[in-house]
Motif scaffolding. Sequence first.
Motif, PDB file in Angstrom:
ATOM      1  N   ASN A 201     -10.810  -6.655 -43.012  1.00 37.91           N
ATOM      2  CA  ASN A 201     -11.736  -6.950 -43.655  1.00 37.91           C
ATOM      3  C   ASN A 201     -12.553  -8.302 -42.668  1.00 37.91           C
ATOM      4  O   ASN A 201     -11.666  -9.634 -43.260  1.00 37.91           O
ATOM      5  CB  ASN A 201     -11.857  -7.088 -44.658  1.00 37.91           C
ATOM      6  CG  ASN A 201     -13.043  -7.781 -45.208  1.00 37.91           C
ATOM      7  OD1 ASN A 201     -14.107  -8.190 -45.021  1.00 37.91           O
ATOM      8  ND2 ASN A 201     -13.249  -8.395 -46.445  1.00 37.91           N
ATOM      9  N   ILE A 202     -13.217  -8.564 -41.494  1.00 35.66           N
ATOM     10  CA  ILE A 202     -13.065  -8.969 -41.064  1.00 35.66           C
ATOM     11  C   ILE A 202     -14.759  -9.402 -40.943  1.00 35.66           C
ATOM     12  O   ILE A 202     -15.308  -9.166 -41.286  1.00 35.66           O
ATOM     13  CB  ILE A 202     -12.210  -9.002 -39.050  1.00 35.66           C
ATOM     14  CG1 ILE A 202     -12.605  -8.317 -38.471  1.00 35.66           C
ATOM     15  CG2 ILE A 202     -10.636  -9.798 -39.491  1.00 35.66           C
ATOM     16  CD1 ILE A 202     -12.156  -8.086 -37.489  1.00 35.66           C
ATOM     17  N   GLN A 204     -18.131  -9.493 -38.646  1.00 35.48           N
ATOM     18  CA  GLN A 204     -19.137  -8.921 -37.478  1.00 35.48           C
ATOM     19  C   GLN A 204     -20.607  -9.574 -36.720  1.00 35.48           C
ATOM     20  O   GLN A 204     -20.750 -10.146 -37.960  1.00 35.48           O
ATOM     21  CB  GLN A 204     -18.821  -7.487 -37.336  1.00 35.48           C
ATOM     22  CG  GLN A 204     -17.809  -6.723 -37.866  1.00 35.48           C
ATOM     23  CD  GLN A 204     -16.601  -6.424 -38.678  1.00 35.48           C
ATOM     24  OE1 GLN A 204     -17.789  -6.252 -40.171  1.00 35.48           O
ATOM     25  NE2 GLN A 204     -16.139  -6.244 -39.504  1.00 35.48           N
ATOM     26  N   ASP A 215     -17.497  -3.900 -41.470  1.00 31.22           N
ATOM     27  CA  ASP A 215     -17.058  -3.023 -42.220  1.00 31.22           C
ATOM     28  C   ASP A 215     -17.329  -2.615 -44.001  1.00 31.22           C
ATOM     29  O   ASP A 215     -16.174  -2.117 -44.241  1.00 31.22           O
ATOM     30  CB  ASP A 215     -15.685  -4.160 -42.019  1.00 31.22           C
ATOM     31  CG  ASP A 215     -15.852  -5.565 -42.271  1.00 31.22           C
ATOM     32  OD1 ASP A 215     -16.844  -5.248 -43.435  1.00 31.22           O
ATOM     33  OD2 ASP A 215     -15.451  -6.540 -41.478  1.00 31.22           O
ATOM     34  N   TYR A 217     -18.142  -4.962 -46.621  1.00 33.59           N
ATOM     35  CA  TYR A 217     -17.942  -6.177 -46.607  1.00 33.59           C
ATOM     36  C   TYR A 217     -18.196  -7.390 -46.209  1.00 33.59           C
ATOM     37  O   TYR A 217     -18.050  -8.499 -45.002  1.00 33.59           O
ATOM     38  CB  TYR A 217     -16.074  -6.673 -47.213  1.00 33.59           C
ATOM     39  CG  TYR A 217     -15.870  -5.377 -47.831  1.00 33.59           C
ATOM     40  CD1 TYR A 217     -16.288  -5.499 -49.409  1.00 33.59           C
ATOM     41  CD2 TYR A 217     -15.465  -4.469 -47.219  1.00 33.59           C
ATOM     42  CE1 TYR A 217     -16.382  -4.415 -50.218  1.00 33.59           C
ATOM     43  CE2 TYR A 217     -14.268  -3.133 -48.059  1.00 33.59           C
ATOM     44  CZ  TYR A 217     -15.246  -2.866 -49.398  1.00 33.59           C
ATOM     45  OH  TYR A 217     -14.929  -2.307 -49.990  1.00 33.59           O
TER      46      TYR A 217
END
Length: 316
Positions: A201-202, A204, A215, A217
């Motif tokens: 979870n990064i 985008q 992703d 989240y």
Amino acid sequence: MAAPIGLCRCLLPLLLAVPWVTVPPPGVFAVQMVLIPGGVFTMGTQEPEIQQDGEGPARRVHLGSFHMDQYEVSNQDFESFVNATGYVTEAEKFGDSFVFEGMLSEAVKADIDQAVAAAPWWLPVKGASWRHPEGPDSSISSRMDHPVLHVSWNDAVAFCTWAGKRLPTEAEWEYSCRGGLENRLFPWGNKLQPKGQHYANIWQGEFPTNNTAEDGYKGTAPVSAFPPNAYGLYNMVGNAWEWTSDWWAVHHSPQELHNPKGPSSGTDRVKKGGSYMCHKSYCYRYRCAARSQNTPDSSASNLGFRCAADTAPGPR
Ligand SMILES: [Ca+2]
Ligand SMILES: [Ca+2]
């Protein structure tokens, strides 16, 4: 991205001889931990992406076996601790904590006239705490399985001690992150998205203005989201930054080390793994070798932790 660095509450760190440490619930020690087999690995990298963070040099590090939490400590876990002990976090005592602007309501933002000059997207929010991650008008009721946030290093130590555990050293954390792979960027290898799948979870989109949440989240994800690494550990990179027990320094001896515990003193503690706010353009820190730091009383809306434990826990 890093939570604001260099922020200091300018108060002495709390004494670690915590009176609220009590006997944890039965089974807490073993729950959701995995045995990480001892061995030798390459810590850091010869190809640092962020030179000033002290990612290099690569050095050989030997570790004995230890246990590691499979997941970041969740809001549910932290609530159990607070219910059992009456613990009050440092953010609650100080009355505020740092929140990423993009997560705040207009009403909360209108009330704030102070920001961090070098990172204006961080705002000190009155009443922000682990129970109210985006300020008093927010709640964790739908996020009990998400990582607890707004916990200082001191708070994390108090939780782990109560649970019969401890914070991992930076070396233990990085060894766990690598999952037995040598010299890879991520816990699963060198490709960020193998077969087009998201593994962490990064961020985008464009930081800090456009978070597409491709992703799944925009903020935090459940601690069990995304595939685990080969050790069965979830969200080592991304989601929430994780405190380690080491003091921060950027110069490391290239010598081979056994069970290193970091410098003997310092002003900041090491955090690892990056968070849901990390984007390659700004904070390429969702790599196992990446690192950052905060003062032990700092707290923020992207900073949490997980605990480790010795393989043969001594008497409590
Ligand atoms: Ca995300
Ligand atoms: Ca994490």
